[in-house]
Design an enzyme around this catalytic site. Structure first.
Site, PDB file in Angstrom:
ATOM      1  CE  LYS A  83      -6.610  11.382   0.474  1.00  0.00           C
ATOM      2  NZ  LYS A  83      -6.840  10.316   1.712  1.00  0.00           N
ATOM      3  CD  GLU A 132       8.053   6.681  -4.984  1.00  0.00           C
ATOM      4  OE1 GLU A 132       8.460   5.345  -4.882  1.00  0.00           O
ATOM      5  OE2 GLU A 132       8.871   7.412  -5.945  1.00  0.00           O
ATOM      6  CB  CYS A 181       6.735   0.812   0.879  1.00  0.00           C
ATOM      7  SG  CYS A 181       7.852   1.946   0.925  1.00  0.00           S
ATOM      8  CD  GLU A 240       3.075  -3.890   0.549  1.00  0.00           C
ATOM      9  OE1 GLU A 240       2.054  -3.613   0.015  1.00  0.00           O
ATOM     10  OE2 GLU A 240       3.984  -3.281   0.550  1.00  0.00           O
TER      11      GLU A 240
HETATM   12  P1  NAD Z   1      -3.739   3.051   0.276  1.00  0.00           P
HETATM   13  O1  NAD Z   1      -3.627   2.763  -0.985  1.00  0.00           O
HETATM   14  O2  NAD Z   1      -4.971   2.302   0.930  1.00  0.00           O
HETATM   15  O3  NAD Z   1      -4.119   4.489   0.542  1.00  0.00           O
HETATM   16  C1  NAD Z   1      -3.003   5.602   0.286  1.00  0.00           C
HETATM   17  C2  NAD Z   1      -3.727   6.913   0.100  1.00  0.00           C
HETATM   18  O4  NAD Z   1      -4.631   6.846  -1.030  1.00  0.00           O
HETATM   19  C3  NAD Z   1      -4.577   7.513   1.218  1.00  0.00           C
HETATM   20  O5  NAD Z   1      -4.508   8.725   1.365  1.00  0.00           O
HETATM   21  C4  NAD Z   1      -6.128   6.939   0.892  1.00  0.00           C
HETATM   22  O6  NAD Z   1      -6.956   7.743   1.551  1.00  0.00           O
HETATM   23  C5  NAD Z   1      -5.890   7.290  -0.619  1.00  0.00           C
HETATM   24  N1  NAD Z   1      -6.856   6.646  -1.467  1.00  0.00           N
HETATM   25  C6  NAD Z   1      -7.582   5.270  -1.518  1.00  0.00           C
HETATM   26  N2  NAD Z   1      -8.275   5.144  -2.147  1.00  0.00           N
HETATM   27  C7  NAD Z   1      -8.161   6.114  -3.195  1.00  0.00           C
HETATM   28  C8  NAD Z   1      -8.842   6.118  -4.467  1.00  0.00           C
HETATM   29  N3  NAD Z   1      -9.647   5.234  -5.106  1.00  0.00           N
HETATM   30  N4  NAD Z   1      -8.439   7.243  -5.368  1.00  0.00           N
HETATM   31  C9  NAD Z   1      -7.487   7.972  -4.797  1.00  0.00           C
HETATM   32  N5  NAD Z   1      -6.981   8.111  -3.462  1.00  0.00           N
HETATM   33  C10 NAD Z   1      -7.320   6.900  -2.657  1.00  0.00           C
HETATM   34  O7  NAD Z   1      -2.594   2.568   1.100  1.00  0.00           O
HETATM   35  P2  NAD Z   1      -2.339   2.663   2.704  1.00  0.00           P
HETATM   36  O8  NAD Z   1      -2.956   1.284   3.251  1.00  0.00           O
HETATM   37  O9  NAD Z   1      -2.613   3.986   3.254  1.00  0.00           O
HETATM   38  O10 NAD Z   1      -0.609   2.458   2.756  1.00  0.00           O
HETATM   39  C11 NAD Z   1       0.016   1.273   2.626  1.00  0.00           C
HETATM   40  C12 NAD Z   1       0.547   0.982   1.258  1.00  0.00           C
HETATM   41  O11 NAD Z   1       1.429   2.036   0.897  1.00  0.00           O
HETATM   42  C13 NAD Z   1       1.433  -0.286   1.223  1.00  0.00           C
HETATM   43  O12 NAD Z   1       0.757  -0.844  -0.024  1.00  0.00           O
HETATM   44  C14 NAD Z   1       2.414   0.444   1.095  1.00  0.00           C
HETATM   45  O13 NAD Z   1       3.545  -0.802   0.395  1.00  0.00           O
HETATM   46  C15 NAD Z   1       2.538   1.417   0.502  1.00  0.00           C
HETATM   47  N6  NAD Z   1       3.457   2.384   0.577  1.00  0.00           N
HETATM   48  C16 NAD Z   1       4.605   2.684  -0.382  1.00  0.00           C
HETATM   49  C17 NAD Z   1       5.477   3.544  -0.170  1.00  0.00           C
HETATM   50  C18 NAD Z   1       6.701   3.539  -1.517  1.00  0.00           C
HETATM   51  O14 NAD Z   1       7.322   4.733  -1.196  1.00  0.00           O
HETATM   52  N7  NAD Z   1       6.574   2.492  -2.541  1.00  0.00           N
HETATM   53  C19 NAD Z   1       5.823   4.261   0.843  1.00  0.00           C
HETATM   54  C20 NAD Z   1       4.798   3.734   2.130  1.00  0.00           C
HETATM   55  C21 NAD Z   1       3.842   3.076   1.851  1.00  0.00           C
END
Ligand code: NAD
Length: 489
Positions: free
Chosen positions: A182, A258, A291, A392
């Site tokens: 997803k 993550e 991240c 962040e």
């Molecule tokens: P996000 O949390 O908004 O979304 C991530 C995913 O979750 C997307 O596919 C989104 O559609 C889905 N999602 C949103 N709400 C949800 C819910 N209620 N239930 C289930 N799924 C849901 O994050 P983003 O804005 O897409 O990405 C940025 C974030 O990701 C930053 O905080 C970054 O640090 C983190 N990140 C972490 C790593 C790591 O490996 N630690 C790597 C890359 C990005």
């Protein structure tokens, strides 16, 4: 700028549009205009994907036929290689990757990571012998077998979408799981390509399914709540990660997370090339949307003014060499969306209100195009209790914080809700190693060493996550332990 092919769902071996033909626009971060269309999955589409993955796990030999899995995952890898140009187009047009950033974090690093998974796979332990033990008047022989956990929901973000998709999909498949990928609404194409190429490779129906939609939460929440999904592997924000853990509790689902970071780079006073270490902390690569980026720079108080001067000069030299779609030398483009731009700009305003001093940047740059451009930005006179040092920002914003001595640097680095990565530089390796060992984070670089690679476990302490991705540990996250004991004759 290219128009991307339509992003189709892949459910039970069929590439298709959403129920009722609904679609949504994929918006280019460079122009703010549509650059493609994606199927907008309904609840019924997600339901069909979950049912297909469950059936493929329970009723086919996918979970037990290791040779078949390795052959298909290897074939899929070759198809990704043959589609590198398209992957690069997707990274640039969906995630806003600058051309010069595509290799490092987007396409090449992801495919290298795939190769690393295949390399470490033979080391996966499928059995462990516990020997025999006498008790209750008889002898028992014991062993553990490690089995795929079942159906995996892989929920991924937009920032480095291929890298994160590979991190989950390849590990889960090699472990013998079936899955539903997803991807984020901003980057559906980087998910859809897994469906297209899996079909071409000849994967059995239901083993890989790909769903996405305009609503960021709908499909993800269904995966988290459905008892037929055994494990959620999530990469994204800490807020959504917490919600997933809460919602997954109802079915006691395995969740591994993550999450975000606010990692510190510590340049000690004896760093051999102090000016270079400080200048290289500039947060510009992929507009700071990583991240594990080191978004807090910690420098000795005795050299703070010098460090500020170095940074002003470094940002000045970087100048306007960013934000041009067709320039292969550029490593920084726009931020991903209007929402993200507004969020980053609000943090820049907050930094000023909190009393930090702008050493560079600080403004949106609409002159660069209709998309979401923010200047490389750096704040000095920052204390670690400011929100710009604690939260962040996920944009091109570096904060610079002074420290008194090694203990103080360690205290500041650890006074964070997060613990994902970090760095230490010193002319004395023992001193740097002592500091590195006391930082509470999942990975740390000493004197610029690469602590992130496909054959190494990656993950966070504290609010940066639960579990490890990549490397042997990343595959073993998708296994369950079954203990079998038999009474000796
Ligand atoms: P996000 O949390 O908004 O979304 C991530 C995913 O979750 C997307 O596919 C989104 O559609 C889905 N999602 C949103 N709400 C949800 C819910 N209620 N239930 C289930 N799924 C849901 O994050 P983003 O804005 O897409 O990405 C940025 C974030 O990701 C930053 O905080 C970054 O640090 C983190 N990140 C972490 C790593 C790591 O490996 N630690 C790597 C890359 C990005």
């Amino acid at each position: 700028m290219t128009s991307l092919p339509d992003a189709k769902l892949y459910i039970d071996g069929v590439l298709r549009g959403a129920e009722g033909g609904k679609t949504f626009d994929v918006i280019s971060p460079w122009t703010g205009e549509p650059v493609g269309k994606a199927a907008d999955a309904s609840a019924a589409d997600v339901e069909a994907a979950i049912a297909a993955a469950r059936r493929a796990f329970d009723e086919t030999d996918w979970s037990t036929n290791v040779e078949k899995r390795v052959a298909l995952v290897t074939k899929l890898r070759a198809l990704f290689e043959a589609n590198k140009e398209r992957l690069s187009d997707l990274a640039r047009n969906e995630a806003g990757a600058a051309w010069g950033a595509v290799g490092r974090a987007h396409v090449d690093m992801a495919l290298d990571g795939w190769d690393d998974y295949l390399k470490v796979f033979p080391e996966v332990r499928w059995e462990k012998d516990y020997g025999s033990r006498h008790g209750y008047g008889f002898e028992t022989v014991r062993k553990a077998v490690y089995e795929p956990v079942g159906v995996v929901g892989a929920i991924t973000p937009w920032n480095v979408p291929l890298y994160v998709n590979v991190g989950k999909v390849v590990a889960a498949l090699l472990a013998g799981c079936t899955l539903i990928l997803k991807p984020a609404p901003n980057t559906p194409g980087m998910g859809a390509i897994f469906g297209e190429l899996a079909k071409e490779a000849g994967f059995p129906p239901g083993v890989i399914n790909v769903v996405f939609g305009a609503d960021p939460a709908l499909a993800g929440e269904m995966l988290v709540q459905d008892p037929r999904v055994d494990l959620i592997s999530f990469t994204g924000s800490t807020g959504v990660g917490k919600r997933i853990m809460e919602q997954g509790a109802a079915s006691l689902k395995r969740v591994f997370l993550e999450l975000g970071g606010k990692s510190a780079k510590i340049v000690l006073d004896d760093a051999p090339n102090f000016a270079m270490e400080v200048a290289q902390a500039m947060l510009v690569f992929h507009a700071g949307q990583g991240c594990a980026v080191q978004s807090r720079l910690l420098v000795p108080k005795s050299r703070y003014e010098e460090a500020k001067g170095i940074l002003k000069h470094a940002y000045g030299s970087f100048g306007d060499n960013w934000g041009v779609f067709d320039d292969p030398k550029h490593i920084m483009g726009p931020v991903v969306s209007k929402r993200q731009m507004e969020r980053v700009l609000s943090y820049i305003e907050l930094g000023k209100e909190e009393g930090a001093t702008l050493l560079a940047g600080g403004k949106a740059r609409p002159d660069k195009g209709g998309g979401y451009f923010i200047e490389p930005t750096c704040f000095g006179d920052v204390t670690n209790d400011m929100r710009i040092a604690q939260e962040e920002i996920f944009g091109p914003v570096l904060v610079v914080i002074p420290f008194e001595d090694d203990n103080d640097a360690i205290r500041i680095a650890n006074e964070s809700a997060y613990g994902l990565s970090g760095g230490v530089s010193s002319g004395d390796l023992d001193r740097a190693m002592n500091v590195a060992k006391r930082i509470r984070s999942g990975s740390i670089s000493v004197n610029g060493g690469m602590c992130i690679a496909g054959d190494l476990p990656f993950g966070g302490y504290k609010a940066s996550g639960v579990g490890r991705e990549w490397g042997l540990e990343g595959i073993e996250e998708f296994l369950e332990t079954k203990l079998i004991a038999w009474r000796a004759a």
